[in-house]
Design a protein around this motif. Structure first.
Motif, PDB file in Angstrom:
ATOM      1  N   TRP A   1      41.788  34.237  40.142  1.00 39.52           N
ATOM      2  CA  TRP A   1      41.681  35.505  39.405  1.00 39.52           C
ATOM      3  C   TRP A   1      41.245  36.639  40.325  1.00 39.52           C
ATOM      4  CZ3 TRP A   1      37.464  38.725  38.618  1.00 39.52           C
ATOM      5  CH2 TRP A   1      37.690  39.797  37.746  1.00 39.52           C
ATOM      6  N   LEU A   2      40.241  36.376  41.160  1.00 40.52           N
ATOM      7  CA  LEU A   2      39.728  37.417  42.048  1.00 40.52           C
ATOM      8  C   LEU A   2      40.793  37.850  43.052  1.00 40.52           C
ATOM      9  CD1 LEU A   2      36.909  38.791  42.351  1.00 40.52           C
ATOM     10  CD2 LEU A   2      36.523  37.287  44.298  1.00 40.52           C
ATOM     11  N   GLN A   3      41.492  36.895  43.614  1.00 40.16           N
ATOM     12  CA  GLN A   3      42.499  37.222  44.619  1.00 40.16           C
ATOM     13  C   GLN A   3      43.694  37.952  44.017  1.00 40.16           C
ATOM     14  OE1 GLN A   3      43.056  33.250  46.209  1.00 40.16           O
ATOM     15  NE2 GLN A   3      41.703  33.670  47.947  1.00 40.16           N
ATOM     16  N   LYS A   4      44.104  37.550  42.819  1.00 35.40           N
ATOM     17  CA  LYS A   4      45.262  38.188  42.191  1.00 35.40           C
ATOM     18  C   LYS A   4      44.965  39.598  41.707  1.00 35.40           C
ATOM     19  CE  LYS A   4      47.878  34.219  40.394  1.00 35.40           C
ATOM     20  NZ  LYS A   4      48.360  33.567  39.144  1.00 35.40           N
ATOM     21  N   ASN A   5      43.771  39.811  41.180  1.00 37.03           N
ATOM     22  CA  ASN A   5      43.492  41.050  40.467  1.00 37.03           C
ATOM     23  C   ASN A   5      42.658  42.064  41.243  1.00 37.03           C
ATOM     24  OD1 ASN A   5      44.648  40.632  37.642  1.00 37.03           O
ATOM     25  ND2 ASN A   5      43.522  38.736  38.004  1.00 37.03           N
ATOM     26  N   LEU A   6      41.997  41.624  42.300  1.00 35.77           N
ATOM     27  CA  LEU A   6      41.237  42.566  43.121  1.00 35.77           C
ATOM     28  C   LEU A   6      41.609  42.488  44.593  1.00 35.77           C
ATOM     29  CD1 LEU A   6      39.053  41.675  40.642  1.00 35.77           C
ATOM     30  CD2 LEU A   6      37.851  43.540  41.773  1.00 35.77           C
TER      31      LEU A   6
ATOM     32  N   SER B  89      45.695  33.036  35.655  1.00 32.03           N
ATOM     33  CA  SER B  89      44.900  32.529  36.781  1.00 32.03           C
ATOM     34  C   SER B  89      44.253  31.211  36.389  1.00 32.03           C
ATOM     35  CB  SER B  89      43.814  33.541  37.177  1.00 32.03           C
ATOM     36  OG  SER B  89      44.393  34.769  37.563  1.00 32.03           O
ATOM     37  N   ASN B  90      44.332  30.235  37.285  1.00 37.74           N
ATOM     38  CA  ASN B  90      43.816  28.896  36.977  1.00 37.74           C
ATOM     39  C   ASN B  90      42.308  28.783  37.148  1.00 37.74           C
ATOM     40  OD1 ASN B  90      46.432  27.964  36.512  1.00 37.74           O
ATOM     41  ND2 ASN B  90      46.752  27.541  38.693  1.00 37.74           N
TER      42      ASN B  90
ATOM     43  N   SER C 173      31.589  28.996  41.642  1.00 41.29           N
ATOM     44  CA  SER C 173      32.824  28.300  42.023  1.00 41.29           C
ATOM     45  C   SER C 173      33.732  29.188  42.868  1.00 41.29           C
ATOM     46  CB  SER C 173      33.575  27.829  40.773  1.00 41.29           C
ATOM     47  OG  SER C 173      33.983  28.933  39.990  1.00 41.29           O
ATOM     48  N   ALA C 174      33.260  30.400  43.154  1.00 41.38           N
ATOM     49  CA  ALA C 174      34.069  31.333  43.954  1.00 41.38           C
ATOM     50  C   ALA C 174      33.296  31.831  45.175  1.00 41.38           C
ATOM     51  CB  ALA C 174      34.502  32.514  43.088  1.00 41.38           C
ATOM     52  N   LEU C 175      32.322  31.064  45.629  1.00 39.89           N
ATOM     53  CA  LEU C 175      31.506  31.495  46.768  1.00 39.89           C
ATOM     54  C   LEU C 175      32.354  31.782  48.002  1.00 39.89           C
ATOM     55  CD1 LEU C 175      28.432  29.086  46.466  1.00 39.89           C
ATOM     56  CD2 LEU C 175      28.467  31.549  46.036  1.00 39.89           C
TER      57      LEU C 175
END
Length: 617
Positions: free
Chosen positions: A254-259, A248-249, A282-284
């Motif tokens: 990361w959040l979208q791929k893994n959860l 994940s970049n 950075s993920a708001l």
């Protein structure tokens, strides 16, 4: 237990009503045996004998049907147990699909043992049937689906080799294909077993993607099961890529791929445990309102200071408050603050941003922000000075308890005539929908209601003005242009409320702009100034007014001097003039723009100078 006479009656009824097919002939033979002399006088359980006979007959009937039928569909009249106990050597994939469509939907359930016997017998056509079933079916929901998936997990998923488990193409074939229709009913057992497999991160993410596609088909319990028994156990396993972070970049990826869509069910603190490099700021865009509130309130490790977090969050939400769900964020912020100790500086930073938001955001957001201000005021530490100005509550449930505004609402919906505006109380207006209220209507209401000896609370007035906020400014301008002064006991409370929802919303730049202040105090607020309360005046003295702005305020109070009683005049001096001029600033006392003592006195005290005791001004 039935006697011989009952058998005779039963036989007679059956012979009169049953057809002479294969099943009927077998059944009648059985009944005739019951009537034979050898049974006479004996107590026999007809129900037991019927059951034993019918089981044999039905099994023979199913076998007979399967042997002679040429259709791809199988009858749903036979039970799953009967199919499991039958010889299914000629059973096709199409037959199994038909059988699944009979037995999976609805609330019926069968034992796992039955499913396992059946699917093991049909193992040669199972994969093909699952392919066909997934292509023709929407997700199926029911207790039988969960049991069937458990069994398929045992006889198929558990047999995948290490190489197959780490091959995302193989996993895609199974989870995006054959098992897709079953996934929304996955049990905790199936999910836990799956989490223990030696999946690659790509394989895990492929499975997670398909579960995310089924998110809307799951109830909340099933969604939470997936987090508890699959996502969290897998991502916390000790491995060379624990948490699956390497492919994940950034934090969003990361959040979208893994959860996936299940990320909203995981607390922010748990997300940081799953990935210590996760950056919430950075993920708001992918955090839920509750997670964003947790970011603001909770003491989380490895993050910037709370002032940075709060300002970043409010900057993000304020750009598009509806789409970014500001109201839901404020709701969770208020709830979390009740159960989580939050220090005073955090509250103060939040309040600064809330007041700024009221000035910058669309007016329909104002009631929501005020509700949040009130809730947070209630939960803040007792000794925490949030704002120098009091904030009154405006709880609609409390204000409108027992208020019948139905008749007024009908008139408002149909277009109320100006002549009837004053027939209803402020409370009734407050408890109605005011979306079609015009500024002229509000002026008429204020003129008649302010002059009445009414006892409406600040809370009622605040809710009323908040609901009519869209036309309030225009109405205040129209009211200030009226030639006759407005007099009444409610003026003081109304000005307090207008101070909260208008003066307190002014930005730092606006407070220091004498033109803005002059427009407000010489215009919109002018009719109310003779009734200014000590609270309003004290609050005003704490504002970061420029000396020019302050002097514009004093000038307008001076213009209203003759409309005040002595007590009111003294309040202006005590709560506004003296506190403001006594503040330690770079131009304390506002002396720099005065040419002489006379000029200073007139600009900064106006007509209040005559009330100033010797030596204090």
């Amino acid at each position: 237990v039935i006697n011989h006479g009952d058998y005779f009656n039963t036989n007679k009824i059956i012979k009169n009503n049953i057809s002479t097919d294969y099943f009927s002939m077998r059944f009648l033979t059985f009944v005739d045996r019951l009537l034979a002399d050898e049974y006479e006088g004996k107590a026999v359980s007809l129900f037991l004998l019927l059951y034993l006979s019918l089981t044999t007959v039905m099994n023979d009937s199913l076998q007979s049907y399967l042997a002679t039928s040429n259709t791809a569909n199988v009858p749903c009249t036979f039970t799953l147990e009967e199919y499991a106990c039958a010889s299914l050597k000629d059973f096709t994939a199409e037959h199994l699909v038909s059988l699944l469509r009979c037995n999976l939907p609805g609330n019926s359930s069968h034992s796992k043992e039955t499913w396992k016997v059946l699917l093991t017998k049909l193992t040669s056509v199972l994969d093909q049937a699952l392919d066909m079933f997934s292509n023709m079916s929407k997700p199926v929901i029911g207790p039988a689906v969960s049991q069937a998936l458990d069994v398929i997990g045992e006889i198929r998923v558990n047999r995948l080799t290490e190489d197959q488990l780490r091959d995302s193409d193989v996993i895609r074939k199974w989870f995006s294909g054959r098992l897709r229709a079953f996934l929304s009913s996955a049990s905790g057992v199936f999910l836990h077993c799956l989490s223990t497999k030696n999946l690659s991160c790509d394989s895990y993410q492929q499975i997670l993607r398909e579960f995310s596609n089924q998110f809307d088909q799951m109830d909340q319990m099933r969604q939470e099961l997936l987090v508890k028994y699959f996502i969290q156990p897998f991502l916390t396993k000790n491995s060379s890529d624990s948490g699956c972070v390497s492919n994940s970049n950034n934090s969003v990826a990361w959040l979208q791929k893994n959860l996936g869509r299940f990320s909203v069910l995981v607390s922010l603190s748990d997300l940081l445990k799953l990935n210590t490099d996760f950056s919430p700021l950075s993920a708001l865009e992918v955090l839920s309102p509750k997670q964003t509130a947790e970011l603001v309130v909770l003491p989380l490790p490895g993050l910037p200071g709370k002032d940075v977090i709060i300002n970043t969050v409010f900057d993000f939400l304020s750009k598009s408050p509806k789409e970014r769900r500001l109201p839901e964020f404020l709701y969770h912020l208020s709830r979390l603050s009740v159960v989580t100790p939050v220090n005073c500086t955090v509250y103060q930073t939040i309040f600064v941003r809330l007041y700024q938001a009221m000035s910058a955001l669309p007016q329909e957001m104002e009631p929501i922000i005020w509700a949040s201000v009130y809730d947070l005021t209630e939960s803040a530490p007792m000794d925490c000075s949030l704002v120098p100005c009091p904030v009154s509550s405006h709880n609609a449930t409390r204000v409108c308890a027992g208020v019948d505004s139905s008749a007024l609402q009908q008139l408002l919906d149909s277009g109320i005539s100006p002549g009837r505006l004053c027939d209803y109380s402020i409370k009734q207006y407050t408890c109605s929908q005011l979306k079609d209220l015009k500024a002229e209507n509000l002026v008429t209401l204020l003129k008649c209601k302010l002059s009445e000896n009414n006892t409406d609370s600040k809370e009622t007035w605040k809710l009323f003005f908040t609901k009519s906020s869209a036309v309030l400014d225009q109405a205040l301008v129209l009211l200030s242009n009226q030639s006759e002064p407005v007099i009444g006991p409610a003026l003081s409370q109304v000005l307090d409320v207008i101070g909260e929802i208008r003066v307190n919303r002014l930005t730092e730049d606006q407070l220091r702009d004498s033109d803005v202040i002059r427009k407000l105090f010489s215009g919109r607020l002018r009719p109310f100034l003779p009734s200014a309360s000590g609270g309003f005046l004290h609050c005003l003295s704490t504002k970061n007014l420029s000396c020019d702005s302050y002097q514009a305020v004093v000038k307008e109070f001076g213009a209203q001097f003759d409309h005040m009683n002595l007590e009111q005049q003294q309040l202006v001096l005590k709560e506004l003039v003296v506190p403001f001029l006594s503040r330690p600033t770079s131009d304390s006392g506002c002396v720099s723009n005065s040419n002489s003592s006379v000029d200073w006195l007139q600009k900064n005290l106006g007509r209040s100078q005559f009330l100033c005791p010797s030596g204090t001004c």
